[in-house]
Design an enzyme around this catalytic site. Structure first.
Site, short mmCIF file in Angstrom:
data_model
loop_
_atom_site.label_atom_id
_atom_site.label_comp_id
_atom_site.label_asym_id
_atom_site.label_seq_id
_atom_site.Cartn_x
_atom_site.Cartn_y
_atom_site.Cartn_z
CB SER A 27 -21.02 -62.65 -31.27
OG SER A 27 -20.68 -62.15 -31.78
CG ASP A 77 -27.51 -55.30 -37.80
OD1 ASP A 77 -26.92 -56.31 -37.87
OD2 ASP A 77 -28.40 -55.32 -39.13
CG ASP A 80 -19.35 -58.59 -43.32
OD1 ASP A 80 -19.17 -59.88 -42.52
OD2 ASP A 80 -20.44 -58.86 -44.61
CE LYS A 90 -26.05 -55.18 -41.91
NZ LYS A 90 -25.51 -55.10 -40.99
N GLY A 93 -24.86 -63.28 -42.86
CA GLY A 93 -25.88 -64.12 -42.76
C GLY A 93 -26.44 -64.03 -43.76
CD GLU A 99 -28.39 -57.93 -41.79
OE1 GLU A 99 -27.79 -58.24 -40.32
OE2 GLU A 99 -28.04 -57.56 -42.67
#
Length: 222
Positions: A27, A77, A80, A90, A93, A99
């Site tokens: 987001s 980016d 987590d 990370k 997703g 990435e």
């Protein structure tokens, strides 16, 4: 102003006309893509995220494919968890392989995160995530277990079956009782036949914008 908006305002200052910019998923990145709309005709965009790609395309950005690009000026980016040694965990997703390609292409790889995600030691609440070739599923599951981890194949929420990455591979979430030896565990799993990539970004982060929602301040990790 929310802390995400404050982080995005700082990130906007880094984007200059003529740049090739990578945008990850999440987001906060999505908000950055929207807020950078005044640069739509002056930057090229790469992204590993289908959601971000759709947003950037709808907004009118020129979106290029990473396979035709050998360098990015900077990329943004989320994560987590992030430690003070420029490593990150990370991949809720499941797009960490793509990435990581973007991160490696970028001259500067910036993470944007709230203060709570900056840690001294990684917390095992977030799994180490593996993208794995289907042929190697049993091999990898056995190896993770032998290293003391509990591997779980990620299943799809909206269909019957396993979650597949954009590359057509399986995702294995690996929970370990401790991340004390995470670099070594990551190295062993990365070297295993059939493991495409792990979600541990070992010293790949060049910079980070850290927002503290308690006092609405912004700090930087360089």
């Amino acid at each position: 102003m929310s802390i995400s908006k404050s982080i995005v305002q700082q990130a906007l200052l880094l984007i200059k006309p003529g740049m090739t910019v990578g945008f990850g998923g999440g987001s906060t990145v999505g908000l950055l893509v929207k807020q950078a709309a005044n640069l739509i005709n002056e930057v090229q965009v790469l992204t590993p995220s289908p959601t971000t790609r759709q947003l950037a395309t709808v907004l009118g950005y020129t979106v290029i494919d990473p396979q035709y690009c050998d360098r990015i000026d900077l990329a943004f980016d989320g994560c987590d968890q992030l430690d003070h040694h420029h490593s990150a965990l990370k991949s809720g997703g499941g797009i960490h392989t793509n990435e990581k390609i973007i991160a490696t292409l970028a001259d500067e790889y910036w993470l944007m995160a709230p203060q709570a995600k900056l840690v001294n030691e990684f917390d095992t609440k977030d799994p180490l995530v593996l993208e794995v070739l289907p042929y190697a599923l049993a091999l990898v599951m056995h190896k993770v277990a032998s290293l003391g981890g509990q591997p779980t194949v990620r299943t799809a929420e909206n269909r019957d079956g396993m979650t597949l990455t954009d590359n057509g591979n399986f995702i294995i979430d690996c929970h370990f009782p401790s991340y004390h030896n995470l670099p070594k565990i990551n190295q062993q799993l990365s070297a295993l036949a059939g493991v495409v990539e792990t979600s541990y970004f070992d010293h790949l982060v060049t910079n980070a914008i850290i927002g503290n929602p308690e006092n609405d301040t912004i700090n930087y990790l360089y």
